[in-house]
Design a protein around this motif. Structure first.
Motif, PDB file in Angstrom:
ATOM      1  N   CYS A 303      74.895 -47.634 -26.499  1.00  0.00           N
ATOM      2  CA  CYS A 303      73.973 -46.550 -26.126  1.00  0.00           C
ATOM      3  C   CYS A 303      74.402 -45.240 -26.781  1.00  0.00           C
ATOM      4  CB  CYS A 303      73.946 -46.387 -24.611  1.00  0.00           C
ATOM      5  SG  CYS A 303      73.108 -47.721 -23.719  1.00  0.00           S
ATOM      6  N   GLY A 304      75.698 -44.959 -26.775  1.00  0.00           N
ATOM      7  CA  GLY A 304      76.187 -43.737 -27.389  1.00  0.00           C
ATOM      8  C   GLY A 304      75.913 -43.677 -28.878  1.00  0.00           C
ATOM      9  N   ALA A 305      76.049 -44.834 -29.544  1.00  0.00           N
ATOM     10  CA  ALA A 305      75.772 -44.882 -30.985  1.00  0.00           C
ATOM     11  C   ALA A 305      74.300 -44.602 -31.250  1.00  0.00           C
ATOM     12  CB  ALA A 305      76.169 -46.249 -31.545  1.00  0.00           C
ATOM     13  N   TRP A 306      73.419 -45.185 -30.442  1.00  0.00           N
ATOM     14  CA  TRP A 306      71.985 -44.981 -30.650  1.00  0.00           C
ATOM     15  C   TRP A 306      71.552 -43.556 -30.335  1.00  0.00           C
ATOM     16  CZ3 TRP A 306      69.824 -49.940 -27.804  1.00  0.00           C
ATOM     17  CH2 TRP A 306      70.232 -51.086 -28.521  1.00  0.00           C
ATOM     18  N   LEU A 307      72.206 -42.963 -29.342  1.00  0.00           N
ATOM     19  CA  LEU A 307      71.828 -41.608 -28.929  1.00  0.00           C
ATOM     20  C   LEU A 307      72.568 -40.522 -29.697  1.00  0.00           C
ATOM     21  CD1 LEU A 307      71.785 -42.274 -25.077  1.00  0.00           C
ATOM     22  CD2 LEU A 307      69.775 -41.684 -26.467  1.00  0.00           C
ATOM     23  N   GLY A 308      73.489 -40.928 -30.565  1.00  0.00           N
ATOM     24  CA  GLY A 308      74.258 -39.947 -31.314  1.00  0.00           C
ATOM     25  C   GLY A 308      75.245 -39.182 -30.450  1.00  0.00           C
ATOM     26  N   LEU A 309      75.869 -39.892 -29.481  1.00  0.00           N
ATOM     27  CA  LEU A 309      76.820 -39.264 -28.565  1.00  0.00           C
ATOM     28  C   LEU A 309      78.225 -39.810 -28.818  1.00  0.00           C
ATOM     29  CD1 LEU A 309      74.661 -39.593 -25.312  1.00  0.00           C
ATOM     30  CD2 LEU A 309      74.922 -37.560 -26.755  1.00  0.00           C
ATOM     31  N   PRO A 310      78.976 -39.197 -29.708  1.00  0.00           N
ATOM     32  CA  PRO A 310      80.296 -39.733 -30.050  1.00  0.00           C
ATOM     33  C   PRO A 310      81.259 -39.799 -28.874  1.00  0.00           C
ATOM     34  CG  PRO A 310      79.996 -37.530 -30.971  1.00  0.00           C
ATOM     35  CD  PRO A 310      78.662 -37.974 -30.478  1.00  0.00           C
ATOM     36  N   ASP A 311      81.086 -38.910 -27.865  1.00  0.00           N
ATOM     37  CA  ASP A 311      81.998 -38.957 -26.719  1.00  0.00           C
ATOM     38  C   ASP A 311      81.823 -40.244 -25.928  1.00  0.00           C
ATOM     39  OD1 ASP A 311      79.446 -37.835 -26.157  1.00  0.00           O
ATOM     40  OD2 ASP A 311      80.149 -37.187 -24.187  1.00  0.00           O
ATOM     41  N   TRP A 312      80.611 -40.766 -25.833  1.00  0.00           N
ATOM     42  CA  TRP A 312      80.397 -42.055 -25.167  1.00  0.00           C
ATOM     43  C   TRP A 312      81.064 -43.173 -25.967  1.00  0.00           C
ATOM     44  CZ3 TRP A 312      74.980 -43.151 -22.695  1.00  0.00           C
ATOM     45  CH2 TRP A 312      74.667 -42.137 -21.775  1.00  0.00           C
ATOM     46  N   VAL A 313      80.915 -43.120 -27.262  1.00  0.00           N
ATOM     47  CA  VAL A 313      81.420 -44.202 -28.122  1.00  0.00           C
ATOM     48  C   VAL A 313      82.940 -44.217 -28.127  1.00  0.00           C
ATOM     49  CG1 VAL A 313      81.504 -45.105 -30.465  1.00  0.00           C
ATOM     50  CG2 VAL A 313      79.374 -44.134 -29.580  1.00  0.00           C
ATOM     51  N   LEU A 314      83.539 -43.088 -28.408  1.00  0.00           N
ATOM     52  CA  LEU A 314      84.974 -43.040 -28.654  1.00  0.00           C
ATOM     53  C   LEU A 314      85.798 -43.078 -27.377  1.00  0.00           C
ATOM     54  CD1 LEU A 314      84.934 -40.447 -31.569  1.00  0.00           C
ATOM     55  CD2 LEU A 314      84.805 -42.946 -31.662  1.00  0.00           C
ATOM     56  N   SER A 315      85.175 -42.770 -26.228  1.00  0.00           N
ATOM     57  CA  SER A 315      85.921 -42.849 -24.972  1.00  0.00           C
ATOM     58  C   SER A 315      86.008 -44.269 -24.441  1.00  0.00           C
ATOM     59  CB  SER A 315      85.272 -41.947 -23.914  1.00  0.00           C
ATOM     60  OG  SER A 315      83.947 -42.396 -23.624  1.00  0.00           O
ATOM     61  N   ASP A 316      85.082 -45.125 -24.848  1.00  0.00           N
ATOM     62  CA  ASP A 316      85.046 -46.497 -24.320  1.00  0.00           C
ATOM     63  C   ASP A 316      85.311 -47.560 -25.383  1.00  0.00           C
ATOM     64  OD1 ASP A 316      84.579 -45.741 -21.781  1.00  0.00           O
ATOM     65  OD2 ASP A 316      82.488 -46.369 -21.666  1.00  0.00           O
ATOM     66  N   ASP A 317      85.709 -47.160 -26.594  1.00  0.00           N
ATOM     67  CA  ASP A 317      85.793 -48.149 -27.669  1.00  0.00           C
ATOM     68  C   ASP A 317      86.861 -49.209 -27.418  1.00  0.00           C
ATOM     69  OD1 ASP A 317      87.866 -46.382 -28.009  1.00  0.00           O
ATOM     70  OD2 ASP A 317      87.554 -46.061 -30.160  1.00  0.00           O
ATOM     71  N   VAL A 318      88.009 -48.821 -26.863  1.00  0.00           N
ATOM     72  CA  VAL A 318      89.083 -49.795 -26.660  1.00  0.00           C
ATOM     73  C   VAL A 318      88.686 -50.827 -25.608  1.00  0.00           C
ATOM     74  CG1 VAL A 318      91.461 -50.121 -25.912  1.00  0.00           C
ATOM     75  CG2 VAL A 318      90.875 -48.179 -27.374  1.00  0.00           C
ATOM     76  N   GLY A 319      88.165 -50.362 -24.467  1.00  0.00           N
ATOM     77  CA  GLY A 319      87.745 -51.287 -23.423  1.00  0.00           C
ATOM     78  C   GLY A 319      86.618 -52.189 -23.882  1.00  0.00           C
ATOM     79  N   ALA A 320      85.700 -51.634 -24.674  1.00  0.00           N
ATOM     80  CA  ALA A 320      84.560 -52.421 -25.144  1.00  0.00           C
ATOM     81  C   ALA A 320      85.007 -53.568 -26.034  1.00  0.00           C
ATOM     82  CB  ALA A 320      83.586 -51.523 -25.897  1.00  0.00           C
ATOM     83  N   LEU A 321      86.006 -53.320 -26.878  1.00  0.00           N
ATOM     84  CA  LEU A 321      86.456 -54.352 -27.815  1.00  0.00           C
ATOM     85  C   LEU A 321      87.287 -55.431 -27.142  1.00  0.00           C
ATOM     86  CD1 LEU A 321      87.320 -52.159 -30.921  1.00  0.00           C
ATOM     87  CD2 LEU A 321      85.478 -53.836 -30.724  1.00  0.00           C
ATOM     88  N   ALA A 322      87.577 -55.264 -25.846  1.00  0.00           N
ATOM     89  CA  ALA A 322      88.341 -56.269 -25.121  1.00  0.00           C
ATOM     90  C   ALA A 322      87.463 -57.409 -24.627  1.00  0.00           C
ATOM     91  CB  ALA A 322      89.054 -55.625 -23.930  1.00  0.00           C
ATOM     92  N   THR A 323      86.169 -57.354 -24.911  1.00  0.00           N
ATOM     93  CA  THR A 323      85.261 -58.378 -24.416  1.00  0.00           C
ATOM     94  C   THR A 323      84.424 -58.940 -25.560  1.00  0.00           C
ATOM     95  OG1 THR A 323      83.620 -58.846 -22.699  1.00  0.00           O
ATOM     96  CG2 THR A 323      83.343 -56.815 -23.913  1.00  0.00           C
ATOM     97  N   GLY A 324      83.766 -60.057 -25.289  1.00  0.00           N
ATOM     98  CA  GLY A 324      82.884 -60.650 -26.297  1.00  0.00           C
ATOM     99  C   GLY A 324      83.634 -61.480 -27.321  1.00  0.00           C
ATOM    100  N   HIS A 325      82.892 -62.264 -28.107  1.00  0.00           N
ATOM    101  CA  HIS A 325      83.532 -63.059 -29.142  1.00  0.00           C
ATOM    102  C   HIS A 325      83.493 -62.316 -30.472  1.00  0.00           C
ATOM    103  CE1 HIS A 325      79.550 -64.079 -30.561  1.00  0.00           C
ATOM    104  NE2 HIS A 325      79.259 -64.794 -29.488  1.00  0.00           N
ATOM    105  N   ALA A 326      84.035 -62.945 -31.504  1.00  0.00           N
ATOM    106  CA  ALA A 326      84.277 -62.250 -32.767  1.00  0.00           C
ATOM    107  C   ALA A 326      83.010 -61.673 -33.377  1.00  0.00           C
ATOM    108  CB  ALA A 326      84.952 -63.208 -33.751  1.00  0.00           C
ATOM    109  N   LYS A 327      81.919 -62.421 -33.359  1.00  0.00           N
ATOM    110  CA  LYS A 327      80.680 -61.912 -33.966  1.00  0.00           C
ATOM    111  C   LYS A 327      80.125 -60.732 -33.182  1.00  0.00           C
ATOM    112  CE  LYS A 327      78.781 -66.078 -34.261  1.00  0.00           C
ATOM    113  NZ  LYS A 327      77.799 -67.149 -34.542  1.00  0.00           N
TER     114      LYS A 327
END
Length: 387
Positions: A303-327
């Protein structure tokens, strides 16, 4: 297996938690990783492994055996070993999974088809979609052919199995960048779920289509679809459905440019996901994996990437990458790159996008590569730094 004798002794005693613990360690898997696969929290996996000869939930043992790649008899699901005592809510899970011991005995074809779909879903995390496409399409045709000769009861169950396979087929088309086929296949998954008469499955498939539309930039359509998904639940919505649909609503609002509504939906999603943390039971089928706060973080990054909100993106990037598969992580990396770009961190954006490119090339993911092209367009539109 290094601890084969110890595993078989634990199985003989009926200590299936110890069996799971030994095999998990043999596979060099953490409790958190196993929990994500089974839809359990890490503390719940710890309690499962220490349960001894007590009562076990059959659906959890079925899922654990499948994920750890061990024969069901090692956890008491076949053969002459004592069977685990079933809890009251097991019937719902066995009916939903269609792969449990009772369903397998009553309808071997259903169980085999259902387990094959699960195997393809697991393979998707580490296999290029192009390599799975033909096999999944053949599998879907087999389900359809089997349904044509089945009685009414089994035909409805096969419709549910076919819905899951069609949804996987839709994701493969999406990942390969074929949006027209993806939309049609998700639509087929929705129709099959309705034929199965399963409100929860219908809501799941409509929600999956909504997620696709949000990522395609059709925010209003995505929100209309999430509304339909909630109505399909007929007022009986499990917590995981509410958490997941709220996150998709956030994507719909973000695609429509509505930051305030996206934020509210993300807060609802995170609150519901945190409430799921201590549940020992896996999420109801058709969810295969648990919905966690890390997955909400991934949606917030997008959502942050689509809305152009870097604070949303960069504050949650580590936690976000802890989930999901490689693709999925490769696609998320592109959103993180967009966040760096929006913050003026051009070199950081380039470094992260390079990681996404490497994953996209490895898995031949059309979604990752097309997303990278979009990121490159944004790069060229920005003022170049002075060298």
């Amino acid at each position: 297996m290094q601890h084969e004798a110890e595993v078989r002794e634990a199985s003989r005693r009926g200590d299936y938690g110890r069996v799971i613990e030994l095999v998990r360690k043999e596979r060099r898997m953490t409790q958190t990783q196993l929990g994500q696969a089974l839809g359990l929290s890490q503390p719940a996996v710890s309690r499962l492994e220490k349960r001894g000869t007590g009562t076990y939930q059959t659906s959890v043992l079925v899922s654990a055996a499948a994920h750890l790649d061990i024969t069901p008899d090692l956890v008491g699901l076949s053969g002459d070993r004592p069977k685990p005592q079933a809890r009251d809510d097991d019937d719902m899970h066995r009916r939903a999974l269609l792969g449990g011991a009772i369903a397998a005995a009553a309808a071997p074809a259903l169980a085999a088809l259902r387990l094959s779909t699960t195997a393809y879903r697991r393979l998707d995390g580490s296999t290029p979609s192009q390599n799975l496409e033909d096999a999944v399409q053949a599998h879907l045709r087999l389900i359809q052919a089997t349904a044509r000769t089945a009685d009414d009861e089994h035909r409805m169950r096969l419709a549910a199995v076919g819905s899951e396979a069609a949804s996987l087929s839709g994701w493969l088309a999406w990942d390969m960048g074929n949006h027209g086929s993806a939309r049609a296949r998700y639509g087929a998954a929705v129709n099959a779920a309705r034929s199965a008469g399963d409100p929860l499955l219908t809501a799941y498939q409509v929600g999956s289509l909504a997620s696709f539309e949000a990522h395609a930039g059709n925010g209003v359509q995505a929100l209309n679809l999430t509304g339909r998904a909630r109505r399909a639940l007929r007022g009986r919505s499990p917590a995981v459905a509410d958490a997941w649909l709220s996150s998709i609503e956030a994507l719909g609002h973000a695609a429509a440019g509505d930051r305030r509504s996206a934020d509210k939906a993300l807060v609802r999603s995170r609150t519901a996901a945190e409430g799921l943390l201590e549940q020992e039971a896996p999420p109801p089928w058709p969810w295969v994996f648990s919905f966690t706060a890390e997955k909400v973080a991934a949606h917030r990054v997008t959502c942050g990437a689509w809305l152009g909100l870097p604070d949303w993106v960069l504050s949650d990037d580590v936690g976000a990458l802890a989930t999901g598969h490689a693709k999925q992580r490769a696609l998320l990396l592109l959103d993180i790159a967009a966040g760096h770009l929006a913050a003026g961190r051009v070199e950081g954006a380039f470094a992260v996008a390079t990681r996404a490119l490497e994953a996209g090339l490895k898995y031949r993911s059309g979604g990752s590569l097309s997303g990278l092209a979009h990121c490159a367009d944004r790069w060229h539109c920005r003022p170049r730094p002075e060298w």
